[in-house]
Design a protein around this motif. Sequence first.
Motif, PDB file in Angstrom:
ATOM      1  N   LEU A  62       0.818  -1.208   0.000  1.00 58.76           N
ATOM      2  CA  LEU A  62       0.000   0.000   0.000  1.00 58.76           C
ATOM      3  C   LEU A  62       0.858   1.267   0.000  1.00 58.76           C
ATOM      4  O   LEU A  62       0.623   2.190  -0.783  1.00 58.76           O
ATOM      5  CB  LEU A  62      -0.923   0.012   1.224  1.00 58.76           C
ATOM      6  N   LEU A  63       1.861   1.310   0.861  1.00 54.87           N
ATOM      7  CA  LEU A  63       2.604   2.555   1.071  1.00 54.87           C
ATOM      8  C   LEU A  63       3.899   2.656   0.278  1.00 54.87           C
ATOM      9  O   LEU A  63       4.396   3.752   0.041  1.00 54.87           O
ATOM     10  CB  LEU A  63       2.900   2.724   2.560  1.00 54.87           C
ATOM     11  N   MET A  64       4.463   1.496  -0.121  1.00 56.28           N
ATOM     12  CA  MET A  64       5.756   1.524  -0.788  1.00 56.28           C
ATOM     13  C   MET A  64       5.773   0.763  -2.102  1.00 56.28           C
ATOM     14  O   MET A  64       6.822   0.588  -2.707  1.00 56.28           O
ATOM     15  CB  MET A  64       6.822   0.965   0.152  1.00 56.28           C
ATOM     16  N   ARG A  65       4.611   0.265  -2.496  1.00 55.25           N
ATOM     17  CA  ARG A  65       4.461  -0.519  -3.733  1.00 55.25           C
ATOM     18  C   ARG A  65       5.393  -1.723  -3.789  1.00 55.25           C
ATOM     19  O   ARG A  65       5.850  -2.115  -4.864  1.00 55.25           O
ATOM     20  CB  ARG A  65       4.680   0.376  -4.954  1.00 55.25           C
ATOM     21  N   ASP A  66       5.691  -2.287  -2.630  1.00 55.18           N
ATOM     22  CA  ASP A  66       6.606  -3.428  -2.545  1.00 55.18           C
ATOM     23  C   ASP A  66       6.228  -4.245  -1.312  1.00 55.18           C
ATOM     24  O   ASP A  66       6.422  -3.787  -0.183  1.00 55.18           O
ATOM     25  CB  ASP A  66       8.049  -2.928  -2.437  1.00 55.18           C
ATOM     26  N   THR A  67       5.710  -5.445  -1.525  1.00 58.38           N
ATOM     27  CA  THR A  67       5.240  -6.264  -0.403  1.00 58.38           C
ATOM     28  C   THR A  67       6.356  -6.647   0.567  1.00 58.38           C
ATOM     29  O   THR A  67       6.082  -6.923   1.726  1.00 58.38           O
ATOM     30  CB  THR A  67       4.567  -7.557  -0.898  1.00 58.38           C
TER      31      THR A  67
ATOM     32  N   PHE B 127       2.008  10.061   2.641  1.00 63.72           N
ATOM     33  CA  PHE B 127       1.463   8.711   2.495  1.00 63.72           C
ATOM     34  C   PHE B 127      -0.025   8.791   2.141  1.00 63.72           C
ATOM     35  O   PHE B 127      -0.896   8.324   2.867  1.00 63.72           O
ATOM     36  CB  PHE B 127       1.704   7.885   3.763  1.00 63.72           C
ATOM     37  N   TRP B 128      -0.295   9.383   0.976  1.00 60.68           N
ATOM     38  CA  TRP B 128      -1.660   9.585   0.516  1.00 60.68           C
ATOM     39  C   TRP B 128      -2.405   8.261   0.368  1.00 60.68           C
ATOM     40  O   TRP B 128      -3.632   8.220   0.464  1.00 60.68           O
ATOM     41  CB  TRP B 128      -1.666  10.355  -0.809  1.00 60.68           C
ATOM     42  N   GLN B 129      -1.675   7.166   0.146  1.00 60.77           N
ATOM     43  CA  GLN B 129      -2.322   5.867  -0.019  1.00 60.77           C
ATOM     44  C   GLN B 129      -3.088   5.478   1.245  1.00 60.77           C
ATOM     45  O   GLN B 129      -4.149   4.859   1.180  1.00 60.77           O
ATOM     46  CB  GLN B 129      -1.299   4.774  -0.348  1.00 60.77           C
ATOM     47  N   ASN B 130      -2.548   5.836   2.409  1.00 58.78           N
ATOM     48  CA  ASN B 130      -3.252   5.554   3.653  1.00 58.78           C
ATOM     49  C   ASN B 130      -4.525   6.393   3.748  1.00 58.78           C
ATOM     50  O   ASN B 130      -5.545   5.923   4.258  1.00 58.78           O
ATOM     51  CB  ASN B 130      -2.352   5.805   4.862  1.00 58.78           C
ATOM     52  N   ALA B 131      -4.475   7.616   3.234  1.00 65.25           N
ATOM     53  CA  ALA B 131      -5.675   8.454   3.202  1.00 65.25           C
ATOM     54  C   ALA B 131      -6.747   7.810   2.326  1.00 65.25           C
ATOM     55  O   ALA B 131      -7.933   7.841   2.667  1.00 65.25           O
ATOM     56  CB  ALA B 131      -5.328   9.855   2.700  1.00 65.25           C
TER      57      ALA B 131
END
Length: 143
Positions: free
Chosen positions: A40-45, A116-120
Amino acid sequence: MSEKSEFWFRWLQIACVAVQAFGAFMILSQAGTRAFFGALLMRDTSAISRFQEPAVNYIDLLHVVLGAVLVGWGVALFLMVRYFYKLQPLLVSRVVTVSILCWAVPDTAYSLWSGFWQNAVLNVVFIAVFFPPLLALRRIPRA
């Protein structure tokens, strides 16, 4: 309770259980939680798992603590909705709405501020699960 209000009432209960389930996932699967938030936040699991061990351990601790808070919050919301909504619908709607806003506003603001807009976006999804039944139940006339 009408068929329409019963639908929204069930939806709200399921949303509360979904919060509990996500919290339980965070408690029971540190690797899965790292992978989820890494993606989600770094595009890397595997991004979080590659941090130094003390950092990974601390992140795992925070995830488990957050998961436990989500389970507790989800249980409290569920019990309130399940047992008190029919007695005090406006009060319960307000409590659920205010508790979500008290979490969502600072969490989303800091997520955006820190980049960290993905968390938003995840927060918006969470809010989108709760607000349709809350809004719908407020509009349904009570007998």
